[in-house]
Design an enzyme around this catalytic site. Structure first.
Site, mmCIF file in Angstrom:
data_model
loop_
_atom_site.group_PDB
_atom_site.id
_atom_site.type_symbol
_atom_site.label_atom_id
_atom_site.label_comp_id
_atom_site.label_asym_id
_atom_site.label_seq_id
_atom_site.Cartn_x
_atom_site.Cartn_y
_atom_site.Cartn_z
ATOM 1 N N GLU A 90 47.903 54.389 22.868
ATOM 2 C CA GLU A 90 48.059 52.958 22.580
ATOM 3 C C GLU A 90 46.722 52.245 22.851
ATOM 4 O O GLU A 90 46.206 52.286 23.959
ATOM 5 C CB GLU A 90 49.158 52.366 23.476
ATOM 6 C CG GLU A 90 49.549 50.972 23.061
ATOM 7 C CD GLU A 90 50.637 50.363 23.950
ATOM 8 O OE1 GLU A 90 50.536 50.487 25.186
ATOM 9 O OE2 GLU A 90 51.571 49.745 23.401
ATOM 10 N N LYS A 150 58.427 37.892 38.154
ATOM 11 C CA LYS A 150 56.998 38.105 38.453
ATOM 12 C C LYS A 150 56.292 38.226 37.109
ATOM 13 O O LYS A 150 56.288 39.284 36.499
ATOM 14 C CB LYS A 150 56.839 39.393 39.267
ATOM 15 C CG LYS A 150 55.599 39.481 40.135
ATOM 16 C CD LYS A 150 54.277 39.233 39.464
ATOM 17 C CE LYS A 150 53.659 40.445 38.809
ATOM 18 N NZ LYS A 150 52.425 40.106 38.039
ATOM 19 N N GLU A 190 60.806 49.004 29.407
ATOM 20 C CA GLU A 190 60.395 48.819 28.002
ATOM 21 C C GLU A 190 58.895 49.006 27.979
ATOM 22 O O GLU A 190 58.155 48.150 28.485
ATOM 23 C CB GLU A 190 60.732 47.405 27.519
ATOM 24 C CG GLU A 190 62.196 47.033 27.568
ATOM 25 C CD GLU A 190 63.001 47.676 26.462
ATOM 26 O OE1 GLU A 190 62.411 48.213 25.504
ATOM 27 O OE2 GLU A 190 64.230 47.646 26.565
ATOM 28 N N CYS A 231 53.776 45.403 21.422
ATOM 29 C CA CYS A 231 54.276 46.761 21.671
ATOM 30 C C CYS A 231 54.713 47.394 20.355
ATOM 31 O O CYS A 231 54.722 48.610 20.214
ATOM 32 C CB CYS A 231 55.425 46.728 22.665
ATOM 33 S SG CYS A 231 56.707 45.569 22.193
HETATM 34 P P1 NAD Z 1 51.060 46.159 32.581
HETATM 35 O O1 NAD Z 1 51.894 47.374 32.768
HETATM 36 O O2 NAD Z 1 49.645 46.212 33.019
HETATM 37 O O3 NAD Z 1 51.705 44.918 33.391
HETATM 38 C C1 NAD Z 1 53.022 44.485 33.166
HETATM 39 C C2 NAD Z 1 53.521 43.761 34.414
HETATM 40 O O4 NAD Z 1 53.604 44.696 35.498
HETATM 41 C C3 NAD Z 1 52.606 42.642 34.902
HETATM 42 O O5 NAD Z 1 53.385 41.564 35.382
HETATM 43 C C4 NAD Z 1 51.856 43.296 36.053
HETATM 44 O O6 NAD Z 1 51.385 42.381 37.010
HETATM 45 C C5 NAD Z 1 52.932 44.188 36.646
HETATM 46 N N1 NAD Z 1 52.430 45.330 37.417
HETATM 47 C C6 NAD Z 1 51.239 45.963 37.303
HETATM 48 N N2 NAD Z 1 51.153 46.974 38.208
HETATM 49 C C7 NAD Z 1 52.331 46.971 38.906
HETATM 50 C C8 NAD Z 1 52.852 47.783 39.949
HETATM 51 N N3 NAD Z 1 52.155 48.782 40.465
HETATM 52 N N4 NAD Z 1 54.090 47.526 40.396
HETATM 53 C C9 NAD Z 1 54.834 46.521 39.868
HETATM 54 N N5 NAD Z 1 54.384 45.705 38.880
HETATM 55 C C10 NAD Z 1 53.145 45.937 38.400
HETATM 56 O O7 NAD Z 1 51.200 45.748 31.053
HETATM 57 P P2 NAD Z 1 50.499 44.550 30.262
HETATM 58 O O8 NAD Z 1 49.061 44.865 30.059
HETATM 59 O O9 NAD Z 1 50.845 43.237 30.892
HETATM 60 O O10 NAD Z 1 51.272 44.617 28.860
HETATM 61 C C11 NAD Z 1 50.929 45.484 27.839
HETATM 62 C C12 NAD Z 1 51.842 46.675 27.785
HETATM 63 O O11 NAD Z 1 53.194 46.250 27.709
HETATM 64 C C13 NAD Z 1 51.622 47.539 26.558
HETATM 65 O O12 NAD Z 1 51.677 48.890 26.915
HETATM 66 C C14 NAD Z 1 52.792 47.170 25.653
HETATM 67 O O13 NAD Z 1 53.147 48.146 24.711
HETATM 68 C C15 NAD Z 1 53.861 46.952 26.663
HETATM 69 N N6 NAD Z 1 54.943 46.125 26.100
HETATM 70 C C16 NAD Z 1 56.135 46.731 25.835
HETATM 71 C C17 NAD Z 1 57.170 46.001 25.262
HETATM 72 C C18 NAD Z 1 58.507 46.634 24.970
HETATM 73 O O14 NAD Z 1 59.477 45.900 24.856
HETATM 74 N N7 NAD Z 1 58.609 47.952 24.832
HETATM 75 C C19 NAD Z 1 56.979 44.647 24.966
HETATM 76 C C20 NAD Z 1 55.741 44.070 25.252
HETATM 77 C C21 NAD Z 1 54.737 44.822 25.835
#
Ligand code: NAD
Length: 496
Positions: free
Chosen positions: A385, A175, A250, A284
């Protein structure tokens, strides 16, 4: 007529169960519509999970070296299409070509590294405590894995999860983030071309709250591997807790770079600029705090501002551009909100702080590189963040304070120290609370054969990449073979 993309379920490209779609637009130019994608519903998730479940019994019995060969072919195809995919990724999510090429390269590196694991995937053989008895441990696959991914590394992150999951004999439902569904389509097309059997890889587009949440709670999904924000990670972890599912998380970061007075300041400033403004600060592992020794703070901030002002902002498809747009309007509003918070908290805005709308940039979500100084460690801009091109400079007295400040946030992903003192470097390696520490390098730039992940609120103790990823995607099974021909009782028959 815009392109209409589909889900990939059981080896077929299918429209969503409902006719609903969502738009995917270029963040550098909102008039550029990449296509429409299915806003999938529970019925699509159910079909994808059912296909993955059906495919699992055969896939788990394909010898691991053969599964590895398939992933090797995927790596070769990614290499063949690297430039074209990188261009479509820049169009989809905005980061500059140099970086999207790197993102695809990370997928290629992962493919080749994982493919070799097909001939290892080692367990242990051990002595047994009783005579004529054999003992060993082996890794076994888990079943259907839900892979939920963010938009900032739209190729690297799905491949970090998918390739090891498949190598171990699992089947998957991906997804991808709503902002980068096209890159996921490109990846799945390549898996299809490489010959992945139907049902082994499935792709369902749609909103996180709908498709993601349904996947996480589906009773036939045995494992959830999630990368994204801490807020969503918490929600997913609690849902998985209710269902006793394995979950790897992550999450976010608030990464700091320490600059000591003995550092090579040219190198430190170059690293800070790349760490803070690369990917428009949307990594991240982005450097969002620069923790600088008081003797060199003025010099470092002067150098930073002088260079950051020259960063060329624009459409990442232009090879001369150094910083692309933010991902969407919500991201830009979030960054603006933090500029306001920082100013009201008493930090000094040294440069930037505004939307960038010169020329053709008016049509995208561009933002100026922004630097605050006079930031104190407890300010919200030093704790939360922001996920944008905003760097907070914090002045410290000495090494001990630098470590304390660096460790003083809820997160613990990446970290860095610039110093020429080997003793300080080793103390930093020991005392920094983070999953990744760089010495004389910026906070970004992880390599795929080392564990990737963080401590504290950055995750729940798992590590992707390296060899540690196999602990996410397998169960351990201990096997005993007693060939003595009689009942032998461990801890009893051989007791003193
Ligand atoms: P997000 O949490 O908004 O979304 C991530 C994914 O989760 C998307 O596919 C989204 O559709 C899905 N999602 C959203 N709500 C959900 C729910 N209730 N249930 C299941 N899935 C759901 O994050 P984003 O804005 O896409 O990405 C940015 C964030 O990701 C930042 O906080 C960044 O630090 C983090 N990030 C972490 C790493 C790591 O390896 N630690 C790497 C890249 C990004």
């Amino acid at each position: 007529m815009s392109d209409l993309f589909k889900n990939y379920i059981d080896g077929k490209w299918l429209a969503g169960a409902s006719a609903k779609t969502f738009e995917n637009r270029n963040p550098a130019n909102r008039d550029d519509l990449i296509g429409l994608f299915p806003a999938s519903a529970a019925a699509d998730v159910n079909a994808a999970v059912a296909a993955a479940k059906r495919a699992f019994p055969n896939w788990r019995l394909v010898p691991a070296p053969k599964r590895g060969e398939l992933i090797y072919r995927v790596g070769e195809l990614l290499r063949k299409h690297k430039e074209d995919i990188a261009r479509s990724m820049t169009r989809e999510m905005g980061k500059i070509l140099k970086e999207t090429r790197g993102d695809v390269q990370e997928g290629i590196d992962t493919a080749f590294y994982v493919a070799g694991e097909g001939r290892r995937l080692f367990g242990e053989t051990t002595p047994a405590e009783l005579p004529n008895k054999f003992a060993m441990s082996v890794r076994t696959p888990i079943g259907v894995c839900a892979l939920i991914t963010p938009w900032n590394f739209p190729m690297a992150i799905p491949t970090w999860k998918m390739f090891p999951a498949l190598l171990c004999g699992n089947t998957v439902v991906l997804k991808p983030a709503e902002d980068t569904p096209h890159t996921a389509v490109r990846l799945v097309e390549i898996l299809q071309e490489a010959g992945v059997p139907p049902g082994v890889v499935n792709l369902v587009h749609g909103r996180g709250e709908e498709v993601g949440a349904t996947l996480v709670r589906h009773c036939d999904v045995q494992l959830v591997s999630f990368t994204g924000s801490a807020a969503v990670g918490r929600e997913i972890a609690s849902a998985c807790g209710q269902h006793l599912k394995r979950v790897s998380l992550e999450l976010g970061g608030k990464n700091g770079q320490i600059v000591m007075e003995d550092a090579d300041l040219e190198l430190a400033v170059e690293g800070a600029l790349w760490g803070a403004f690369g990917t428009t600060g949307q990594r991240c592992t982005a450097t969002s705090r620069l923790i600088v020794h008081h003797e060199v703070t003025k010099q470092v901030t002067d150098m930073l501002v002088e260079r950051a002002e020259k960063i060329k902002i624009g459409d990442g498809l232009d090879e001369n551009v150094e910083m692309g747009p933010l991902i969407n309007q919500a991201a830009r509003e979030k960054v603006l909100k933090y500029i306001d918070i920082g100013s009201r908290e008493g930090a000094r805005l040294l440069m930037g702080g505004s939307v960038y709308a010169a020329g053709s940039c008016a049509n995208g979500y561009f933002f100026q590189p922004t630097i605050f100084d006079q930031v104190t460690p407890s300010m919200r801009i030093a704790q939360e963040e922001i996920f944008g091109p905003v760097l907070s400079v914090i002045k410290i007295k000495n090494f001990e304070e630098a470590i304390e400040v660096l460790n003083g946030t809820a997160y613990g992903l990446s970290s860095s120290i610039y110093t020429r003192d080997v003793g300080r470097a080793f103390r930093a390696m020991r005392d920094i609370e983070a999953g990744i520490t760089y010495v004389n390098g910026p906070t970004i730039g992880a390599e795929v054969h080392l564990p990737f992940g963080g401590v504290k609120d950055t995750g729940n103790g798992h590590r992707e990449a390296g060899t540690t990823v196999y602990d996410i995607f397998t169960e351990w099974k201990s096997i005993y073979v007693d060939y003595s021909g009689k009942l032998q009782k461990a801890q009893i028959d051989n007791a003193e």
